[in-house]
Write an enzyme that holds these catalytic residues in place. Sequence first.
Site, PDB file in Angstrom:
ATOM      1  N   HIS A 198       0.849  -1.200   0.000  1.00 35.04           N
ATOM      2  CA  HIS A 198       0.000   0.000   0.000  1.00 35.04           C
ATOM      3  C   HIS A 198       0.883   1.247   0.000  1.00 35.04           C
ATOM      4  O   HIS A 198       1.932   1.275   0.637  1.00 35.04           O
ATOM      5  CB  HIS A 198      -0.929   0.003   1.217  1.00 35.04           C
ATOM      6  CG  HIS A 198      -1.985   1.050   1.106  1.00 35.04           C
ATOM      7  ND1 HIS A 198      -1.743   2.371   1.441  1.00 35.04           N
ATOM      8  CD2 HIS A 198      -3.263   1.000   0.659  1.00 35.04           C
ATOM      9  CE1 HIS A 198      -2.849   3.074   1.216  1.00 35.04           C
ATOM     10  NE2 HIS A 198      -3.781   2.265   0.731  1.00 35.04           N
ATOM     11  N   GLU A 217      -3.822   2.046  -7.211  1.00 36.71           N
ATOM     12  CA  GLU A 217      -4.215   3.186  -6.386  1.00 36.71           C
ATOM     13  C   GLU A 217      -3.233   4.337  -6.606  1.00 36.71           C
ATOM     14  O   GLU A 217      -2.145   4.351  -5.991  1.00 36.71           O
ATOM     15  CB  GLU A 217      -4.182   2.806  -4.898  1.00 36.71           C
ATOM     16  CG  GLU A 217      -5.118   1.683  -4.526  1.00 36.71           C
ATOM     17  CD  GLU A 217      -5.445   1.714  -3.026  1.00 36.71           C
ATOM     18  OE1 GLU A 217      -6.629   1.787  -2.708  1.00 36.71           O
ATOM     19  OE2 GLU A 217      -4.519   1.694  -2.205  1.00 36.71           O
TER      20      GLU A 217
HETATM   21  P1  13P Z   1      -9.547   6.564   0.018  1.00 35.15           P
HETATM   22  O1  13P Z   1     -10.744   5.800  -0.460  1.00 35.15           O
HETATM   23  O2  13P Z   1      -9.756   7.237   1.345  1.00 35.15           O
HETATM   24  O3  13P Z   1      -9.024   7.500  -1.023  1.00 35.15           O
HETATM   25  O4  13P Z   1      -8.383   5.496   0.289  1.00 35.15           O
HETATM   26  C1  13P Z   1      -8.090   4.571  -0.695  1.00 35.15           C
HETATM   27  C2  13P Z   1      -7.126   3.585  -0.181  1.00 35.15           C
HETATM   28  O5  13P Z   1      -5.989   3.907   0.143  1.00 35.15           O
HETATM   29  C3  13P Z   1      -7.578   2.195  -0.025  1.00 35.15           C
HETATM   30  O6  13P Z   1      -6.517   1.335   0.223  1.00 35.15           O
END
Ligand code: 13P
Length: 234
Positions: free
Chosen positions: A86, A155
């Site tokens: 992450h 992400e």
């Molecule tokens: P948000 O949905 O708060 O942008 O976070 C996304 C995330 O990091 C999920 O792992």
Amino acid sequence: MIIAANLKTNLTRSATHKYIKQVQTCTQNSSQEVIVLPATSSLDSYKTDITIGVQNAYPVEHGAFTGEIGLEHLNEFAIKTILIGHSERRHILGETQELIVKKFDYFKEQGFKIIYCVGEPLEIRERSHEEVLMYIHNQFEGIDTEYENLIIAYEPVWAIGTGKVPTLEDIQNVHNELTKKSSAPLLYGGSVKVNNVKDILKVGNVNGVLVGSAALNAESFCSIIQVADELEKN
Ligand code: 13P
């Protein structure tokens, strides 16, 4: 589709109990694969059909690794799902690709379902699409992209917790590229909300979402799951 909630450093154990109970109730008739990743201290023996996973663990059974938990702690709660790579662990906690690969290999060896996260920071996004792809490519260094229990989450760092989302075309372009690398299901994450999840889930090669802030409230997370159910019915 896979609808996952990353609760990050939120919800105490008692709040998580309440949360999982609510999500369990709202997913009774859902056909989605729902995954919830509570804070480490909120892990427990939850009686639920929802998959409970961890946001992080050290690649060891047990030992002298102050502040970390190992396989033994996950086994206590029969946890077989882990998030690795992450951006908050890469960029805030300084996790290197080398450590990430160690975690990946260890939990792969243990047969865990691994949600592996990749995504570019803003300065890379601002350069070019090619630079974005190159950056993401490097985040797969040492990673077995054909691992059978792998889920990949794209992400973009600049979209996490900011309310900013890439264009649907940009999401599609990155996800298309990811399909060349792996046959794993592909999640999009970064400011997914009840009001944008439908459009995101309709993008080609998006097989689900990884939700942070909008998943902290069980009702909001349930609404996101419901959108996925409705899309599949149509
Ligand atoms: P948000 O949905 O708060 O942008 O976070 C996304 C995330 O990091 C999920 O792992």
